[in-house]
Motif scaffolding. Structure first.
Motif, PDB file in Angstrom:
ATOM      1  N   TRP A  48      58.252  47.203  65.549  1.00  0.00           N
ATOM      2  CA  TRP A  48      58.743  48.520  65.117  1.00  0.00           C
ATOM      3  C   TRP A  48      58.245  48.300  63.488  1.00  0.00           C
ATOM      4  N   LEU A  49      58.107  47.380  62.801  1.00  0.00           N
ATOM      5  CA  LEU A  49      57.703  47.823  61.047  1.00  0.00           C
ATOM      6  C   LEU A  49      56.406  47.470  61.667  1.00  0.00           C
ATOM      7  N   PRO A  50      55.781  49.091  60.058  1.00  0.00           N
ATOM      8  CA  PRO A  50      54.251  48.638  59.749  1.00  0.00           C
ATOM      9  C   PRO A  50      53.943  47.392  59.180  1.00  0.00           C
ATOM     10  N   GLN A  51      53.078  47.163  59.786  1.00  0.00           N
ATOM     11  CA  GLN A  51      52.291  45.935  59.380  1.00  0.00           C
ATOM     12  C   GLN A  51      52.458  45.704  57.678  1.00  0.00           C
ATOM     13  N   GLU A  52      52.791  46.186  57.332  1.00  0.00           N
ATOM     14  CA  GLU A  52      53.072  45.937  55.394  1.00  0.00           C
ATOM     15  C   GLU A  52      54.368  45.265  55.105  1.00  0.00           C
ATOM     16  N   GLU A  53      55.099  46.566  55.772  1.00  0.00           N
ATOM     17  CA  GLU A  53      56.459  45.637  55.707  1.00  0.00           C
ATOM     18  C   GLU A  53      56.941  44.049  56.871  1.00  0.00           C
ATOM     19  N   MET A  54      55.989  43.972  57.688  1.00  0.00           N
ATOM     20  CA  MET A  54      56.017  43.037  58.778  1.00  0.00           C
ATOM     21  C   MET A  54      55.496  41.582  58.162  1.00  0.00           C
ATOM     22  N   SER A  55      54.682  41.727  57.694  1.00  0.00           N
ATOM     23  CA  SER A  55      53.985  40.591  56.450  1.00  0.00           C
ATOM     24  C   SER A  55      54.558  40.007  55.415  1.00  0.00           C
ATOM     25  N   ASP A  56      55.569  41.043  54.789  1.00  0.00           N
ATOM     26  CA  ASP A  56      56.853  41.111  53.648  1.00  0.00           C
ATOM     27  C   ASP A  56      58.080  40.615  54.299  1.00  0.00           C
ATOM     28  N   LEU A  57      57.920  41.034  54.981  1.00  0.00           N
ATOM     29  CA  LEU A  57      59.208  40.067  55.968  1.00  0.00           C
ATOM     30  C   LEU A  57      58.986  38.256  56.419  1.00  0.00           C
ATOM     31  N   ALA A  58      57.696  38.507  56.995  1.00  0.00           N
ATOM     32  CA  ALA A  58      57.432  36.970  57.288  1.00  0.00           C
ATOM     33  C   ALA A  58      57.773  36.586  56.246  1.00  0.00           C
ATOM     34  N   ALA A  59      57.271  36.761  55.114  1.00  0.00           N
ATOM     35  CA  ALA A  59      57.176  35.697  54.040  1.00  0.00           C
ATOM     36  C   ALA A  59      57.892  35.429  53.832  1.00  0.00           C
ATOM     37  N   GLN A  60      58.801  36.060  54.044  1.00  0.00           N
ATOM     38  CA  GLN A  60      60.587  35.505  53.820  1.00  0.00           C
ATOM     39  C   GLN A  60      61.571  34.708  54.168  1.00  0.00           C
ATOM     40  N   LEU A  61      60.581  34.280  55.719  1.00  0.00           N
ATOM     41  CA  LEU A  61      60.947  33.800  56.656  1.00  0.00           C
ATOM     42  C   LEU A  61      60.890  32.500  56.242  1.00  0.00           C
ATOM     43  N   PRO A  62      61.393  31.401  56.764  1.00  0.00           N
ATOM     44  CA  PRO A  62      61.786  29.589  56.840  1.00  0.00           C
ATOM     45  C   PRO A  62      60.203  29.184  57.818  1.00  0.00           C
ATOM     46  N   ASP A 125      65.964  46.466  51.388  1.00  0.00           N
ATOM     47  CA  ASP A 125      65.768  47.579  52.367  1.00  0.00           C
ATOM     48  C   ASP A 125      64.833  48.571  52.292  1.00  0.00           C
ATOM     49  N   GLN A 126      64.239  47.375  51.289  1.00  0.00           N
ATOM     50  CA  GLN A 126      62.679  48.172  52.013  1.00  0.00           C
ATOM     51  C   GLN A 126      62.226  48.657  53.831  1.00  0.00           C
ATOM     52  N   ILE A 127      62.809  47.241  54.285  1.00  0.00           N
ATOM     53  CA  ILE A 127      62.338  47.132  55.971  1.00  0.00           C
ATOM     54  C   ILE A 127      63.716  48.354  56.763  1.00  0.00           C
ATOM     55  N   ARG A 128      64.767  48.692  55.846  1.00  0.00           N
ATOM     56  CA  ARG A 128      66.248  49.925  56.767  1.00  0.00           C
ATOM     57  C   ARG A 128      64.968  50.858  56.165  1.00  0.00           C
ATOM     58  N   ASN A 129      64.877  50.833  55.472  1.00  0.00           N
ATOM     59  CA  ASN A 129      64.344  52.165  54.932  1.00  0.00           C
ATOM     60  C   ASN A 129      63.028  52.979  55.689  1.00  0.00           C
TER      61      ASN A 129
END
Length: 142
Positions: A48-62, A125-129
């Motif tokens: 569901w996320l734009p690829q840039e947000e998806m990548s930013d989220l992935a970077a913070q996952l274990p 916040d970025q993901i939610r927005n």
């Protein structure tokens, strides 16, 4: 393989288990069921996320959770983020497997609560927005 590499792998496995245990505890579910939910929600969110947000989220996952996040990923070129809340829930249900008694709004909210506790507030916040308003109802701001 060095001892450090084995230690890092073990630590990553412990972090992933901790995440699954948190979801299981919040929903009072068994661990395999909580893992299936975590995986299903992460996959739907990823798609569901734009690829840039998806990548930013992935970077913070274990590390191991990041592997789950990307498992089976096929780039959708950002078209997924225009869908409705009901489509998101259907995507989670489809991957999770049908169980009639589950309140998927609550279950999905438990995974989003987990992300709230482990991902930086700025990233959340970025993901939610980047989500449509209807989908943000599943992930209320604290």
């Amino acid at each position: 393989m060095t001892t450090t590499a084995i230690s890092n792998f073990s630590q990553s496995a412990q972090q992933a288990q901790h995440w699954v245990n948190e979801v299981a505890g919040e929903l009072d579910w068994d661990v395999p069921r909580a893992y299936r939910l975590l995986k299903a929600v992460l996959h739907a969110l990823r798609d569901w996320l734009p690829q840039e947000e998806m990548s930013d989220l992935a970077a913070q996952l274990p590390t191991l959770i990041r592997g789950v996040f990307f498992e089976g990923w096929y780039p959708l070129n950002g078209i997924g983020h225009d869908r409705r809340k009901s489509d998101f829930i259907v995507a989670v249900r489809r991957e999770f497997g049908f169980e009639e008694e589950i309140d998927f709004d609550r279950a999905i909210g438990a995974v989003f609560h987990l992300l709230d506790s482990h991902i930086s507030a700025g990233e959340v916040d970025q993901i939610r927005n980047s989500m449509r308003k209807a989908l943000r109802q599943l992930w209320p701001a604290d």
